[in-house]
Design a protein around this motif. Structure first.
Motif, PDB file in Angstrom:
ATOM      1  N   LEU A  82       0.908  -1.152   0.034  1.00  0.00           N
ATOM      2  CA  LEU A  82      -0.243  -0.161   0.119  1.00  0.00           C
ATOM      3  C   LEU A  82       0.929   1.472  -0.090  1.00  0.00           C
ATOM      4  N   PRO A  83       0.412   2.186  -0.914  1.00  0.00           N
ATOM      5  CA  PRO A  83       1.359   3.488  -0.662  1.00  0.00           C
ATOM      6  C   PRO A  83       1.032   4.520   0.405  1.00  0.00           C
ATOM      7  N   ILE A  84       1.776   5.316   0.697  1.00  0.00           N
ATOM      8  CA  ILE A  84       1.424   6.260   1.873  1.00  0.00           C
ATOM      9  C   ILE A  84       0.150   6.765   1.837  1.00  0.00           C
ATOM     10  N   SER A  85      -0.179   7.109   0.660  1.00  0.00           N
ATOM     11  CA  SER A  85      -1.338   7.905   0.078  1.00  0.00           C
ATOM     12  C   SER A  85      -2.671   7.167   0.547  1.00  0.00           C
ATOM     13  N   GLU A  86      -2.635   5.878   0.478  1.00  0.00           N
ATOM     14  CA  GLU A  86      -3.738   5.042   0.635  1.00  0.00           C
ATOM     15  C   GLU A  86      -4.314   5.261   2.062  1.00  0.00           C
ATOM     16  N   PHE A  87      -3.314   5.885   3.039  1.00  0.00           N
ATOM     17  CA  PHE A  87      -3.563   6.026   4.458  1.00  0.00           C
ATOM     18  C   PHE A  87      -3.670   7.670   4.616  1.00  0.00           C
ATOM     19  N   THR A  88      -2.785   8.289   4.170  1.00  0.00           N
ATOM     20  CA  THR A  88      -2.993   9.962   4.537  1.00  0.00           C
ATOM     21  C   THR A  88      -4.084  10.358   3.586  1.00  0.00           C
ATOM     22  N   SER A  89      -4.714  10.065   2.655  1.00  0.00           N
ATOM     23  CA  SER A  89      -5.423  10.612   1.959  1.00  0.00           C
ATOM     24  C   SER A  89      -7.038  10.451   2.750  1.00  0.00           C
ATOM     25  N   ALA A  90      -6.962   9.698   3.846  1.00  0.00           N
ATOM     26  CA  ALA A  90      -8.010   9.265   4.458  1.00  0.00           C
ATOM     27  C   ALA A  90      -7.839   9.741   5.968  1.00  0.00           C
ATOM     28  N   GLY A  91      -6.758  10.487   6.237  1.00  0.00           N
ATOM     29  CA  GLY A  91      -6.682  11.078   7.368  1.00  0.00           C
ATOM     30  C   GLY A  91      -5.831  10.227   8.419  1.00  0.00           C
ATOM     31  N   VAL A  92      -5.474   9.314   8.056  1.00  0.00           N
ATOM     32  CA  VAL A  92      -4.619   8.292   8.831  1.00  0.00           C
ATOM     33  C   VAL A  92      -3.032   8.927   8.830  1.00  0.00           C
ATOM     34  N   THR A  93      -2.587   9.566   9.965  1.00  0.00           N
ATOM     35  CA  THR A  93      -1.217   9.746  10.273  1.00  0.00           C
ATOM     36  C   THR A  93      -0.473   8.815  10.931  1.00  0.00           C
ATOM     37  N   THR A  94      -0.932   7.904  11.586  1.00  0.00           N
ATOM     38  CA  THR A  94      -0.103   6.887  12.465  1.00  0.00           C
ATOM     39  C   THR A  94      -0.825   5.457  11.880  1.00  0.00           C
ATOM     40  N   VAL A  95      -0.049   4.633  11.373  1.00  0.00           N
ATOM     41  CA  VAL A  95      -0.556   3.225  11.274  1.00  0.00           C
ATOM     42  C   VAL A  95       0.470   2.051  11.830  1.00  0.00           C
ATOM     43  N   VAL A  96      -0.311   0.992  12.307  1.00  0.00           N
ATOM     44  CA  VAL A  96       0.367  -0.021  12.862  1.00  0.00           C
ATOM     45  C   VAL A  96       0.366  -1.330  11.731  1.00  0.00           C
ATOM     46  N   GLY A  97       1.256  -1.725  11.176  1.00  0.00           N
ATOM     47  CA  GLY A  97       0.998  -2.781  10.192  1.00  0.00           C
ATOM     48  C   GLY A  97       1.305  -4.211  10.969  1.00  0.00           C
ATOM     49  N   ARG A 114       9.001  -2.046   5.117  1.00  0.00           N
ATOM     50  CA  ARG A 114       7.805  -0.866   5.009  1.00  0.00           C
ATOM     51  C   ARG A 114       7.745   0.004   5.880  1.00  0.00           C
ATOM     52  N   VAL A 115       7.973  -0.344   7.032  1.00  0.00           N
ATOM     53  CA  VAL A 115       7.482   0.400   8.413  1.00  0.00           C
ATOM     54  C   VAL A 115       8.448   1.608   8.015  1.00  0.00           C
ATOM     55  N   TYR A 116       9.791   1.381   7.736  1.00  0.00           N
ATOM     56  CA  TYR A 116      10.801   2.405   7.711  1.00  0.00           C
ATOM     57  C   TYR A 116      10.729   3.221   6.349  1.00  0.00           C
ATOM     58  N   GLY A 117       9.945   2.569   5.309  1.00  0.00           N
ATOM     59  CA  GLY A 117       9.667   3.430   4.030  1.00  0.00           C
ATOM     60  C   GLY A 117       8.519   4.330   4.212  1.00  0.00           C
ATOM     61  N   LEU A 118       7.508   4.043   5.067  1.00  0.00           N
ATOM     62  CA  LEU A 118       6.541   4.844   5.255  1.00  0.00           C
ATOM     63  C   LEU A 118       6.838   6.001   6.141  1.00  0.00           C
ATOM     64  N   ARG A 119       8.028   5.761   6.980  1.00  0.00           N
ATOM     65  CA  ARG A 119       8.487   6.909   7.945  1.00  0.00           C
ATOM     66  C   ARG A 119       9.544   7.704   6.957  1.00  0.00           C
ATOM     67  N   GLU A 120       9.953   7.159   6.164  1.00  0.00           N
ATOM     68  CA  GLU A 120      10.884   8.115   5.300  1.00  0.00           C
ATOM     69  C   GLU A 120      10.032   9.087   4.602  1.00  0.00           C
ATOM     70  N   GLU A 121       8.703   8.454   3.909  1.00  0.00           N
ATOM     71  CA  GLU A 121       7.881   9.236   3.264  1.00  0.00           C
ATOM     72  C   GLU A 121       7.098  10.209   4.058  1.00  0.00           C
ATOM     73  N   GLY A 122       6.839  10.201   5.457  1.00  0.00           N
ATOM     74  CA  GLY A 122       6.476  11.265   6.354  1.00  0.00           C
ATOM     75  C   GLY A 122       5.608  10.769   7.187  1.00  0.00           C
ATOM     76  N   MET A 123       5.111   9.850   7.401  1.00  0.00           N
ATOM     77  CA  MET A 123       4.106   9.361   8.304  1.00  0.00           C
ATOM     78  C   MET A 123       4.578   8.494   9.387  1.00  0.00           C
ATOM     79  N   SER A 124       4.065   8.460  10.560  1.00  0.00           N
ATOM     80  CA  SER A 124       4.208   7.531  11.461  1.00  0.00           C
ATOM     81  C   SER A 124       3.916   6.218  11.364  1.00  0.00           C
ATOM     82  N   ALA A 125       4.826   5.195  11.793  1.00  0.00           N
ATOM     83  CA  ALA A 125       4.482   3.918  11.197  1.00  0.00           C
ATOM     84  C   ALA A 125       5.175   2.887  12.440  1.00  0.00           C
ATOM     85  N   TYR A 126       4.443   1.810  12.748  1.00  0.00           N
ATOM     86  CA  TYR A 126       4.934   0.846  13.663  1.00  0.00           C
ATOM     87  C   TYR A 126       4.333  -0.418  13.206  1.00  0.00           C
ATOM     88  N   CYS A 127       4.626  -1.619  13.697  1.00  0.00           N
ATOM     89  CA  CYS A 127       4.088  -2.871  13.570  1.00  0.00           C
ATOM     90  C   CYS A 127       3.933  -3.873  14.631  1.00  0.00           C
TER      91      CYS A 127
END
Length: 387
Positions: A82-97, A114-127
């Motif tokens: 999933l691209p980062i925009s799948e989440f951020t377009s819907a208002g999700v700024t933090t995701v847990v994979g 993928r967690v590190y990739g989403l972080r590099e693109e600008g959102m908070s991510a965990y798993c």
């Protein structure tokens, strides 16, 4: 360092605070004021006037298949990353994979990357560490070690019970996992919970209920998701929550889940039954498959989760008569409290600058993640590397 002044925001933090002005410096909220905030022209900054639009905390989605889920009807049904925009377009700024049924071709190596990739693109991510099966799929020797030594890993999940796709774990295996997650959480200050996938099995939450009643492990460690997938399971979840557990409601699409309750219906029942609402969260199952099987375990129908279901559910909750503050809590502050994300889930001084602007229909028009705009006036500013 970027500086942004947000003026004339109808602020929900998630509690309603009325008209306010905010100062954002880099990735933090540094000031919230009833008085207009002004800076000298010599200091480079951006001013955004919301003209009374609703400003709410960024959504936290604690259950998303960020590496893609699926695969239950053959390899061709594996959902792409999933691209980062799948989440951020819907208002999700933090995701847990997490990993699901397919923890064989999908791995913790994929997940951490993928967690590190989403972080590099600008959102908070965990798993979560693991997947449906026992022993949990881990990057290090055990899931407990993943939690202790890998910063993004906050717990174990989604570990399947009461499902024909599970490893049919024993009671001893369940409490052993819960103990390891709890101790790792104590050592690190992380969530320290097991995120349990619930299927349609007749045993429902029996393993978790027994564990809560018979062991010393805190009830919050046993976190059940998909509890609204059928009505009998939800009734059982309503008993578990009274013992101190948190439950996670899946925001299923309208066309899915005819045997259970949609998220807003489950919340309606929770309110009617006077349940502790601060122990309830809602997640999207974004990127995951939403399969329906017959009695022989044969796949009959499949849909896929989308993060957009979260603002849609927000709208449904408000339409059902719930306050916006209450509706928001299930995807913001309640999630942050359960996951021990102390800088997330609320709009307050020194919190992370994760902000969402809603229109009159509670749809997302603007999104700021860690102080940067990802969506402005309905248009995506940051779509992801390959979007």
């Amino acid at each position: 360092m970027s500086i942004t002044i947000i003026k004339n925001a109808d602020l929900y933090a998630p509690e309603s605070l009325g008209l306010n002005h905010l100062l954002i410096c880099h990735d933090k909220i540094t000031s919230i004021s009833k008085e207009v905030i002004e800076l000298p022209n010599a200091i480079e900054h951006q001013v955004v006037d919301l003209a009374g639009a609703k400003l709410v905390p960024g959504f936290i989605d604690a259950h998303a298949h960020i590496t893609g889920g699926g695969g239950e009807a053959g390899f061709a049904t594996q959902v792409p990353v999933l691209p980062i925009s799948e989440f951020t377009s819907a208002g999700v700024t933090t995701v847990v994979g997490l990993l699901g049924t397919d923890d064989t071709t999908r791995s913790m190596e994929n997940m951490i990357s993928r967690v590190y990739g989403l972080r590099e693109e600008g959102m908070s991510a965990y798993c979560w560490s693991g997947g449906y099966h026992y022993p949990p799929r881990s990057l290090m020797e055990t899931a407990k070690q993943d939690m202790v030594f890998l910063e993004p890993v906050i717990g174990i999940g989604e570990f399947a019970i009461s499902d024909h796709r599970s490893s049919q774990p024993t009671y001893q295996e369940v409490i052993r996992l819960a103990s390891e997650a709890h101790v790792a959480g104590l050592m690190t200050g992380k969530a320290g919970i097991v995120h349990f996938h619930l299927g349609d099995g007749e045993r429902k939450l029996a393993l978790l209920e027994r564990a809560i009643k018979e062991t010393e492990i805190p009830a919050r460690v046993f976190n059940a998701t998909h509890v609204n997938r059928n009505k009998a399971l939800f009734d059982h979840a309503c008993e578990i929550i009274k013992l101190g557990a948190y439950i996670d409601i899946t925001a299923f699409p309208e066309s899915f889940n005819k045997q259970g309750y949609h998220a807003y219906q489950a919340i309606n029942l929770a309110v009617e039954r006077n349940l502790p609402l601060n122990q309830i969260t809602i997640s999207s199952d974004g990127g995951g498959c939403l399969p329906q099987f017959d009695a022989c375990g044969k796949l009959q129908h499949m849909e896929f989760g989308r993060a957009q279901i979260l603002p849609d559910t927000l709208y449904s909750l408000v339409q059902a008569g719930h306050s916006l503050s209450l509706a928001l809590s299930f995807i913001t502050s309640n999630v942050a409290d359960l996951l021990r994300l102390s800088k997330k889930g609320k709009i307050a001084k020194n919190m992370d600058a994760d902000l969402v602007v809603l229109d009159a229909n509670y749809q997302v028009t603007d999104v700021m993640a860690l102080g940067k705009w990802h969506k402005r006036d309905g248009e995506m500013c940051i779509k992801g590397t390959f979007a």
